[in-house]
Scaffold this active site. Structure first.
Site, PDB file in Angstrom:
ATOM      1  N   GLN A  93     106.551  69.157  70.461  1.00 37.82           N
ATOM      2  CA  GLN A  93     106.410  68.384  71.698  1.00 37.82           C
ATOM      3  C   GLN A  93     105.226  67.425  71.569  1.00 37.82           C
ATOM      4  OE1 GLN A  93     106.908  71.336  75.253  1.00 37.82           O
ATOM      5  NE2 GLN A  93     106.362  72.519  73.454  1.00 37.82           N
ATOM      6  N   GLY A 121     101.620  77.661  70.424  1.00 39.23           N
ATOM      7  CA  GLY A 121     100.716  76.756  71.139  1.00 39.23           C
ATOM      8  C   GLY A 121     101.396  75.936  72.219  1.00 39.23           C
ATOM      9  N   THR A 122     102.375  76.534  72.875  1.00 38.24           N
ATOM     10  CA  THR A 122     102.999  75.815  73.993  1.00 38.24           C
ATOM     11  C   THR A 122     103.070  76.718  75.217  1.00 38.24           C
ATOM     12  OG1 THR A 122     105.011  74.743  74.820  1.00 38.24           O
ATOM     13  CG2 THR A 122     105.309  76.293  72.984  1.00 38.24           C
ATOM     14  N   VAL A 130     102.822  64.369  70.234  1.00 34.45           N
ATOM     15  CA  VAL A 130     103.080  62.969  69.868  1.00 34.45           C
ATOM     16  C   VAL A 130     102.052  62.494  68.832  1.00 34.45           C
ATOM     17  CG1 VAL A 130     104.156  62.427  72.094  1.00 34.45           C
ATOM     18  CG2 VAL A 130     101.686  62.103  71.834  1.00 34.45           C
ATOM     19  N   ASP A 131     101.269  63.447  68.274  1.00 35.11           N
ATOM     20  CA  ASP A 131     100.142  63.054  67.427  1.00 35.11           C
ATOM     21  C   ASP A 131     100.465  62.881  65.940  1.00 35.11           C
ATOM     22  OD1 ASP A 131     100.237  65.745  66.472  1.00 35.11           O
ATOM     23  OD2 ASP A 131      98.747  66.399  67.954  1.00 35.11           O
ATOM     24  N   CYS A 172     106.707  41.797  73.795  1.00 33.29           N
ATOM     25  CA  CYS A 172     107.719  41.981  72.757  1.00 33.29           C
ATOM     26  C   CYS A 172     108.013  40.621  72.101  1.00 33.29           C
ATOM     27  CB  CYS A 172     108.983  42.550  73.393  1.00 33.29           C
ATOM     28  SG  CYS A 172     110.406  42.578  72.300  1.00 33.29           S
ATOM     29  N   ALA A 222      96.219  79.383  66.729  1.00 32.08           N
ATOM     30  CA  ALA A 222      97.206  79.137  65.673  1.00 32.08           C
ATOM     31  C   ALA A 222      96.523  78.954  64.313  1.00 32.08           C
ATOM     32  CB  ALA A 222      98.027  77.903  66.022  1.00 32.08           C
ATOM     33  N   HIS A 236     109.105  64.452  71.977  1.00 25.49           N
ATOM     34  CA  HIS A 236     108.454  63.592  72.974  1.00 25.49           C
ATOM     35  C   HIS A 236     107.945  62.276  72.391  1.00 25.49           C
ATOM     36  CE1 HIS A 236     107.646  67.342  75.744  1.00 25.49           C
ATOM     37  NE2 HIS A 236     108.913  67.007  75.675  1.00 25.49           N
TER      38      HIS A 236
HETATM   39  N1  APR Z   1      96.319  77.952  69.245  1.00 21.28           N
HETATM   40  C1  APR Z   1      97.501  78.214  69.863  1.00 21.28           C
HETATM   41  N2  APR Z   1      97.722  77.941  71.173  1.00 21.28           N
HETATM   42  C2  APR Z   1      96.723  77.398  71.871  1.00 21.28           C
HETATM   43  C3  APR Z   1      95.464  77.102  71.304  1.00 21.28           C
HETATM   44  C4  APR Z   1      95.280  77.410  69.923  1.00 21.28           C
HETATM   45  N3  APR Z   1      94.126  77.178  69.293  1.00 21.28           N
HETATM   46  N4  APR Z   1      94.684  76.559  72.267  1.00 21.28           N
HETATM   47  C5  APR Z   1      95.406  76.516  73.391  1.00 21.28           C
HETATM   48  N5  APR Z   1      96.646  77.030  73.155  1.00 21.28           N
HETATM   49  C6  APR Z   1      97.777  77.155  74.089  1.00 21.28           C
HETATM   50  C7  APR Z   1      97.414  77.295  75.550  1.00 21.28           C
HETATM   51  O1  APR Z   1      97.168  78.664  75.876  1.00 21.28           O
HETATM   52  C8  APR Z   1      98.671  76.757  76.240  1.00 21.28           C
HETATM   53  O2  APR Z   1      99.618  77.792  76.475  1.00 21.28           O
HETATM   54  O3  APR Z   1      98.520  75.950  74.009  1.00 21.28           O
HETATM   55  C9  APR Z   1      99.251  75.775  75.212  1.00 21.28           C
HETATM   56  C10 APR Z   1      99.153  74.310  75.619  1.00 21.28           C
HETATM   57  O4  APR Z   1      99.931  74.131  76.774  1.00 21.28           O
HETATM   58  P1  APR Z   1     100.175  72.681  77.418  1.00 21.28           P
HETATM   59  O5  APR Z   1      98.873  71.935  77.522  1.00 21.28           O
HETATM   60  O6  APR Z   1     101.005  72.876  78.628  1.00 21.28           O
HETATM   61  O7  APR Z   1     100.980  71.921  76.274  1.00 21.28           O
HETATM   62  P2  APR Z   1     102.518  71.894  75.934  1.00 21.28           P
HETATM   63  O8  APR Z   1     103.138  73.232  76.080  1.00 21.28           O
HETATM   64  O9  APR Z   1     102.618  71.201  74.627  1.00 21.28           O
HETATM   65  O10 APR Z   1     103.066  70.924  77.069  1.00 21.28           O
HETATM   66  C11 APR Z   1     104.375  70.443  76.999  1.00 21.28           C
HETATM   67  O11 APR Z   1     104.009  68.851  78.763  1.00 21.28           O
HETATM   68  O12 APR Z   1     102.094  67.752  79.346  1.00 21.28           O
HETATM   69  C12 APR Z   1     103.419  67.579  78.941  1.00 21.28           C
HETATM   70  O13 APR Z   1     104.574  66.036  77.571  1.00 21.28           O
HETATM   71  C13 APR Z   1     103.448  66.890  77.595  1.00 21.28           C
HETATM   72  O14 APR Z   1     104.351  67.606  75.472  1.00 21.28           O
HETATM   73  C14 APR Z   1     103.646  68.028  76.612  1.00 21.28           C
HETATM   74  C15 APR Z   1     104.462  69.010  77.429  1.00 21.28           C
END
Ligand code: APR
Length: 247
Positions: free
Chosen positions: A104, A190-191, A106-107, A150, A234, A122
């Site tokens: 998810q 990490g999501t 974009v980096d 553009c 992670a 994304h």
């Molecule tokens: N290692 C693993 N997980 C981690 C770490 C780490 N070092 N640090 C934080 N986390 C976890 C947090 O506990 C959290 O559950 O990563 C998760 C990040 O959650 P979000 O910020 O909600 O990110 P994500 O799940 O990628 O969000 C999905 O939502 O904001 C929109 O479009 C954006 O792609 C993004 C989407």
């Protein structure tokens, strides 16, 4: 973490899996210093909601503001380097016959860590597209106008990322669903698993008998459904898992 911290069935599964699908979110890049979407609302940008900066309506209302916010985030991403978590996943890819990494983020840090089969759900912040034509644009004239125009149609340029209220790239989503439905093992890393449709991918795997493993320092809505949840960063858990499976 030590190799002995992982249950034997996890090690066995990794070694014997024919097909593994991985879903990553902002947490995998946290140790590279890339702020998560919400953390990026700091300093100068603290007074804006994501909805004010990452929607088509926001762009129509104030394209300069949105372009500048993404320019700032793009520069943060350019300074970041892949971490031990990204690198461990690249090594998993080299050892597992069918490996699909769905992100998810974009980096672009998975690709910079050498991962080859990456599905970007994304988009990618380093790419630019035309707001009117929805096609990727590689070069344009810098006239000082923000955002730039553009070169084909004169429409405004925008980052090639998926905003709130927008649909995911259909081909990427299809491939991701297929990978989730056909894998032996699904890793959610990490999501927060709250933003759909990405958040439903682990359930596609579960429904078809795939083993679900989560890596996240926090508890998420998925944790109760995971066969195993490893609560740590992670960048620590994944290298340890790699060493445990392939000492
Ligand atoms: N290692 C693993 N997980 C981690 C770490 C780490 N070092 N640090 C934080 N986390 C976890 C947090 O506990 C959290 O559950 O990563 C998760 C990040 O959650 P979000 O910020 O909600 O990110 P994500 O799940 O990628 O969000 C999905 O939502 O904001 C929109 O479009 C954006 O792609 C993004 C989407």
């Amino acid at each position: 973490m030590k190799p002995g911290d992982f249950p034997a069935e996890v090690i066995e599964k990794l070694r014997s899996a024919r097909s593994v699908a991985v879903l990553t979110g902002a947490g995998i890049s946290a140790e590279s210093g890339v702020p998560t979407f919400r953390e990026a609302q700091t300093g100068l940008w603290a007074r804006f909601n994501p909805e004010e900066l990452a929607t088509p309506a926001a762009f129509r209302r104030n394209p300069q503001l949105v372009w500048e916010w993404y320019a700032w985030r793009r520069q943060l991403v350019a300074q970041a380097v892949p971490n031990a978590g990204h690198r461990a996943l690249t090594e998993f890819e080299q050892r597992i016959p069918e490996f699909t990494l769905i992100t998810q983020n974009v980096d672009g840090l998975h690709q910079r860590a050498g991962c080859r089969r990456v599905i970007e759900l994304h988009g990618n912040i380093r790419r630019t597209k035309c707001f009117e034509e929805n096609v990727v644009v590689e070069t344009w004239d810098e006239t000082g106008e923000v955002p730039p125009r553009c070169p084909r149609c004169g429409g405004r340029l925008r980052p090639d990322v998926v905003w709130f209220e927008e649909t995911l790239p259909p081909e990427a989503l299809e491939k991701a669903i297929q990978a989730a439905q056909t894998c032996d093992l699904f890793l959610s890393i990490g999501t927060s698993t709250v933003v759909h449709p990405a958040a439903s991918l682990p359930y596609e795997a579960l429904d078809r008998g795939g083993m679900l493993i989560e890596v996240n320092p926090e508890i998420t809505p998925l944790t109760g459904n995971a066969r195993h949840s490893f609560h740590g960063p992670a960048g620590v858990v994944l290298p340890a898992l790699l060493r445990a499976a392939w000492p």
